[in-house]
Scaffold this active site. Structure first.
Site, PDB file in Angstrom:
ATOM      1  CE  LYS A 192      13.103 -26.474  26.997  1.00 27.45           C
ATOM      2  NZ  LYS A 192      14.328 -26.247  26.212  1.00 27.45           N
ATOM      3  CG  ASN A 301      21.518 -28.899  21.695  1.00 25.54           C
ATOM      4  OD1 ASN A 301      20.581 -28.874  20.924  1.00 25.54           O
ATOM      5  ND2 ASN A 301      22.608 -29.567  21.372  1.00 25.54           N
TER       6      ASN A 301
END
Length: 349
Positions: A192, A301
């Site tokens: 990522k 997250n």
């Protein structure tokens, strides 16, 4: 009188050799001395670090693991030694897999590994989420406590797909260097990319993101790229060879939810690779909205890690992603500005 002087000479020479055998190295920013000669493998033994779980960079060049035993260190070398950190039974996923870079996954929820109170909570929340892909940051090994537990001990890479990211990088050069180290540490090529602008907004720096993506794709990485919710920039990244487009829902860690549904919808309509909303999700309804728009998956997250009960929130997010996906596949009813009663009017008393 000459005899004692002659006898002392070898002693002086031995002391000089002993001093010369000390290697002065800079390891993770700290000046250290080690007895030489010393290989990379020897250094890791001296530091009590597990070779298979770390990556080593010497003078800005990554050292292949195959060279650890033979590459001798030299006086003045600068070394970086890094590893991955976190930045119940898995919830069953529907039989509705998705693919990225030729790899198939059942869970459409991706989660980060940071911000939890400890690694035990990290592992429990990830298990409760049912996620198969977890993002991991690359950070220096703690040389003062090499026996400290590592993320791999709690979130094993043989159970989860690690997605190394470039969290904290603000230039293309920083991002490329980080992911090259990540590939050396674990062999992962699915990564990522995120390159951020300055605080307080940390908005994606698209010029630097495009520069980094070009280098990483050329290097053989399969790049999932975090970007602004800009259909033009998103299409350019796809055409460069990125394997997934990840527009932000809102600034990182803000919890504001999906702010620009129209632009994200435009990105989805034109994309031939998976689209994932990344950043800004605050609660389960935000994740459901992203999926209802047609996203292939959601990455989050803070929404789990900062919840009062992260384990329960992880389950809620998993359910929301599945609900949003099912709503998208079902096709919502048309919107209208007039009423349409659900009960038939025929036979009205």
């Amino acid at each position: 009188m000459a005899l004692p002087h002659a006898a002392a000479a070898p002693h002086i020479a031995v002391m000089a050799d002993s001093t010369a055998s000390l290697l002065s190295l800079t390891v993770n920013g700290e000046a250290r001395s080690f007895p030489g000669p010393l290989t990379v493998a020897g250094l890791l033994v001296a530091l009590d670090l597990p070779g298979p779980k770390v990556a080593v960079e010497r003078n800005l060049e990554i050292v292949p693991k195959s060279a650890y035993a033979t590459l001798r260190l030299e006086n003045g070398d600068r070394l970086e030694i890094v590893h991955f950190i976190g930045g119940g039974d898995a919830v069953p996923a529907d039989d509705d897999p998705w693919e990225v870079a030729g790899r198939r996954f059942r869970s459409r929820l991706l989660v980060g590994t940071g911000k939890y109170k400890d690694l035990e909570e990290t592992a429990a929340a990830i298990a409760a989420s049912g996620a198969e892909i977890v993002t991991v940051a690359v950070r220096r090994v703690n040389l003062s406590d090499p026996s400290a537990p590592m993320l791999q001990d709690y979130v094993p890479p043989d159970r989860y797909t690690y997605l190394p990211n470039t969290a904290g990088c603000h230039t293309a050069e920083e991002a490329v260097r980080t992911l090259r180290l990540a590939r050396e540490a674990g062999g992962w090529d699915l990564v990522k990319l995120e390159v951020l602008g300055p605080p307080p907004h940390l908005y994606p720096d698209m010029a630097e993101t495009l520069r980094a993506a070009e280098v990483l794709v050329r290097d053989g990485f399969k790049v999932m790229v975090y970007c602004a919710d800009d259909p033009v920039a998103a299409k350019r990244l796809e055409e460069m060879g990125c394997v997934a487009i990840m527009p932000l829902g809102a600034p990182i860690g803000s919890g504001l939810g999906i702010q620009n549904r129209v632009t994200i919808s435009l990105i989805i309509e034109q994309a031939k690779v998976p689209v994932l909303v990344d950043a800004g999700v605050g609660t389960a309804s935000d994740a459901a909205i992203a999926m209802e728009l047609g996203c292939d998956a959601v990455l989050l997250n803070s929404a789990i890690a900062h919840a009062r009960d992260p384990i329960r929130m992880a389950r809620a997010m998993a359910e929301a992603v599945r609900a949003g996906r099912n709503a998208y596949l079902a096709g919502r009813m048309p919107r209208r500005v007039t009423a349409d009663p659900s009960s038939p009017l025929a036979g009205l008393i």
